[in-house]
Design an enzyme around this catalytic site. Structure first.
Site, PDB file in Angstrom:
ATOM      1  CG  ASP A   1      16.999  34.639 -12.283  1.00  0.00           C
ATOM      2  OD1 ASP A   1      17.330  35.820 -12.128  1.00  0.00           O
ATOM      3  OD2 ASP A   1      16.618  34.176 -13.379  1.00  0.00           O
TER       4      ASP A   1
ATOM      5  CB  VAL B   1      25.696  32.471 -13.274  1.00  0.00           C
ATOM      6  CG1 VAL B   1      24.326  31.839 -13.168  1.00  0.00           C
ATOM      7  CG2 VAL B   1      25.693  33.685 -14.204  1.00  0.00           C
TER       8      VAL B   1
ATOM      9  CE1 TYR C   1      23.594  38.042 -25.443  1.00  0.00           C
ATOM     10  CE2 TYR C   1      23.512  37.604 -27.802  1.00  0.00           C
ATOM     11  CZ  TYR C   1      23.025  37.395 -26.515  1.00  0.00           C
ATOM     12  OH  TYR C   1      21.975  36.520 -26.321  1.00  0.00           O
TER      13      TYR C   1
HETATM   14  P1  NAP Z   1      15.712  37.280 -19.578  1.00  0.00           P
HETATM   15  O1  NAP Z   1      14.235  37.209 -19.688  1.00  0.00           O
HETATM   16  O2  NAP Z   1      16.350  38.576 -19.261  1.00  0.00           O
HETATM   17  O3  NAP Z   1      16.166  36.162 -18.505  1.00  0.00           O
HETATM   18  C1  NAP Z   1      17.476  36.083 -18.046  1.00  0.00           C
HETATM   19  C2  NAP Z   1      17.460  35.864 -16.539  1.00  0.00           C
HETATM   20  O4  NAP Z   1      18.829  35.754 -16.095  1.00  0.00           O
HETATM   21  C3  NAP Z   1      16.838  37.061 -15.770  1.00  0.00           C
HETATM   22  O5  NAP Z   1      16.020  36.621 -14.719  1.00  0.00           O
HETATM   23  C4  NAP Z   1      18.083  37.758 -15.251  1.00  0.00           C
HETATM   24  O6  NAP Z   1      17.827  38.515 -14.085  1.00  0.00           O
HETATM   25  C5  NAP Z   1      18.975  36.586 -14.960  1.00  0.00           C
HETATM   26  N1  NAP Z   1      20.362  36.949 -14.751  1.00  0.00           N
HETATM   27  C6  NAP Z   1      21.058  37.998 -15.272  1.00  0.00           C
HETATM   28  N2  NAP Z   1      22.303  38.023 -14.780  1.00  0.00           N
HETATM   29  C7  NAP Z   1      22.410  36.977 -13.921  1.00  0.00           C
HETATM   30  C8  NAP Z   1      23.441  36.484 -13.090  1.00  0.00           C
HETATM   31  N3  NAP Z   1      24.637  37.092 -13.010  1.00  0.00           N
HETATM   32  N4  NAP Z   1      23.216  35.382 -12.343  1.00  0.00           N
HETATM   33  C9  NAP Z   1      22.010  34.764 -12.375  1.00  0.00           C
HETATM   34  N5  NAP Z   1      20.980  35.199 -13.132  1.00  0.00           N
HETATM   35  C10 NAP Z   1      21.181  36.290 -13.901  1.00  0.00           C
HETATM   36  O7  NAP Z   1      16.421  36.788 -20.923  1.00  0.00           O
HETATM   37  P2  NAP Z   1      16.070  35.662 -22.027  1.00  0.00           P
HETATM   38  O8  NAP Z   1      15.816  36.378 -23.279  1.00  0.00           O
HETATM   39  O9  NAP Z   1      15.116  34.676 -21.519  1.00  0.00           O
HETATM   40  O10 NAP Z   1      17.511  34.999 -22.168  1.00  0.00           O
HETATM   41  C11 NAP Z   1      17.841  33.706 -21.657  1.00  0.00           C
HETATM   42  C12 NAP Z   1      19.107  33.238 -22.363  1.00  0.00           C
HETATM   43  O11 NAP Z   1      18.833  33.098 -23.774  1.00  0.00           O
HETATM   44  C13 NAP Z   1      20.267  34.221 -22.254  1.00  0.00           C
HETATM   45  O12 NAP Z   1      21.480  33.499 -22.119  1.00  0.00           O
HETATM   46  C14 NAP Z   1      20.229  34.952 -23.586  1.00  0.00           C
HETATM   47  O13 NAP Z   1      21.473  35.485 -23.932  1.00  0.00           O
HETATM   48  C15 NAP Z   1      19.798  33.827 -24.512  1.00  0.00           C
HETATM   49  N6  NAP Z   1      19.205  34.283 -25.777  1.00  0.00           N
HETATM   50  C16 NAP Z   1      18.086  35.055 -25.791  1.00  0.00           C
HETATM   51  C17 NAP Z   1      17.565  35.446 -27.030  1.00  0.00           C
HETATM   52  C18 NAP Z   1      16.336  36.309 -27.150  1.00  0.00           C
HETATM   53  O14 NAP Z   1      16.007  36.748 -28.263  1.00  0.00           O
HETATM   54  N7  NAP Z   1      15.606  36.577 -26.072  1.00  0.00           N
HETATM   55  C19 NAP Z   1      18.193  35.065 -28.224  1.00  0.00           C
HETATM   56  C20 NAP Z   1      19.328  34.271 -28.149  1.00  0.00           C
HETATM   57  C21 NAP Z   1      19.825  33.880 -26.928  1.00  0.00           C
HETATM   58  P3  NAP Z   1      17.510  40.110 -14.262  1.00  0.00           P
HETATM   59  O15 NAP Z   1      16.235  40.191 -15.047  1.00  0.00           O
HETATM   60  O16 NAP Z   1      17.369  40.589 -12.856  1.00  0.00           O
HETATM   61  O17 NAP Z   1      18.688  40.663 -15.001  1.00  0.00           O
END
Ligand code: NAP
Length: 251
Positions: free
Chosen positions: A36, A63, A156
C-alpha cells in the site's frame, strides 16, 4: 485454514476492503504481504496481524509504478519463498465525481493509472512466480460501476470496466497454466474511501434504499468473496465476475 501454505500480496491491503482481506487471509493461514502507499496504516496492520498469531509483512507499493511491482514481488519471494495469490485492491474514486464535460485529462489519467494500470501491472508481475509454482489466483477488485452506469464519475466507471474486461482476457491467456483471474464487484460499502460521500446528507439513505438487502456493505462482506476466489475451493472458476452488492444490480 482455507489458505494454509499460501503466500498472498494484497495491494491496497492497509485500508477498507483490502484491510479486511489481509486480516481474513492471515486468519485462514496465508502469509500476507500488505502492499500500500499508506505506511502508517500498513505498518499498524502488520503488527496487529502478528500479535494475533498471523504472518504478515507491510511493503510500500505505488501500484502505478512498474519497478515497485518488480521489487515487491521479488521481496515477497525472498521473505516467504513463493507467490500464490495476488489481490489487486488498490483503488481511488474520481475526485468530485465530475460530469464528463468537466472531467480533466489529469483527473482521468489519475483514476485510470491506479484502477486500471495498477491492476494490469499487478497481474503482469504475478505471472512468472505463479508459473513457477504451477498455478495461482489473481483477484481484481472492480465495482458494480464496472458493470452499470450512474451519475458518478465516468473515469471511475471506465477504470472499473477496464478491470472487468482485462480480468476475463487475462483469464483466457493463462488458463492453460492454471493461473486463474477473476474480478469482484462490490456495491456500496462503508470504508474510508466512501466515508465522505456516505456522510453527505441523504446519500447514505438513498444508497440503502437502492439496496434490496436493506443496508450498506461492510468490508468483510467483500473480503469473504475474495477469500473464496483466492482459495482452491474456486479451482474451476476463472474469468468470472463476483457481484457482492446486496442485490443492488439484480433489479
Ligand atoms: P480505501 O479504504 O480507500 O482503500 C484503498 C487503499 O488503497 C488505501 O489504503 C489507499 O491509500 C490505497 N491506495 C490508493 N492509491 C494507491 C496506489 N497508487 N498504490 C497503492 N495503494 C494505493 O478503499 P476501499 O473502499 O476499501 O476500496 C478498495 C477497492 O474496492 C478499490 O479498488 C475500490 O475502487 C473498490 N470498491 C470500493 C467500493 C466501496 O463502496 N467502498 C465499491 C466498489 C468498489 P490512501 O488511503 O493513502 O489513498
Amino acid at each position: 485454514m482455507r489458505l494454509e501454505g499460501k503466500v498472498a500480496i494484497v495491494s491496497g491491503g492497509a485500508s477498507g476492503i483490502g484491510e479486511a482481506t489481509s486480516r481474513i487471509f492471515a486468519a485462514e493461514g496465508a502469509r500476507v504481504v500488505i502492499a500500500d502507499v499508506n505506511d502508517e496504516l500498513g505498518s499498524a496492520l502488520e503488527s496487529d496481524i502478528r500479535n494475533d498469531g498471523g504472518e504478515a509483512a507491510y511493503l510500500n507499493l505505488d501500484v502505478t509504478d512498474e519497478d515497485q511491482w518488480r521489487a515487491v514481488v521479488a521481496e515477497t519471494v525472498t521473505r516467504f519463498g513463493k507467490l500464490d495469490i495476488v489481490v489487486n485492491g488498490a483503488g481511488i474514486s474520481a475526485p468530485g465525481r465530475p460530469p464528463t464535460e468537466q472531467q480533466t485529462v489529469e483527473g482521468w489519467d489519475a483514476v485510470m493509472d491506479v484502477n486500471a494500470k495498477g491492476v494490469f501491472l499487478g497481474t503482469k508481475h504475478a505471472i512468472a512466480e505463479m508459473r513457477r509454482v504451477g498455478g495461482g489466483s489473481i483477484v481484481n477488485i472492480s465495482s458494480i460501476y464496472g458493470n452499470v452506469g450512474s451519475k458518478g464519475g465516468t473515469a471511475y466507471h471506465a477504470s472499473k470496466g477496464a478491470c472487468r474486461a482485462f480480468s476475463k482476457a487475462a483469464a483466457i491467456q493463462y488458463a492453460d497454466e492454471k493461473i486463474r483471474v477473476n474480478s469482484v464487484h462490490p456495491g456500496f460499502v462503508d470504508t474510508p474511501m466512501t466515508e465522505g460521500l456516505h456522510g453527505q446528507p441523504g446519500v447514505r439513505e438513498e444508497r440503502i434504499g437502492k439496496t434490496p438487502l436493506g443496508r450498506l456493505g461492510v468490508p468483510e462482506d467483500i473480503a469473504y468473496g475474495i477469500l473464496y476466489l483466492a482459495s482452491d475451493e474456486s479451482r474451476f472458476v476463472t474469468g468470472s465476475e463476483l457481484v457482492i452488492d446486496g442485490g443492488m444490480t439484480a433489479q
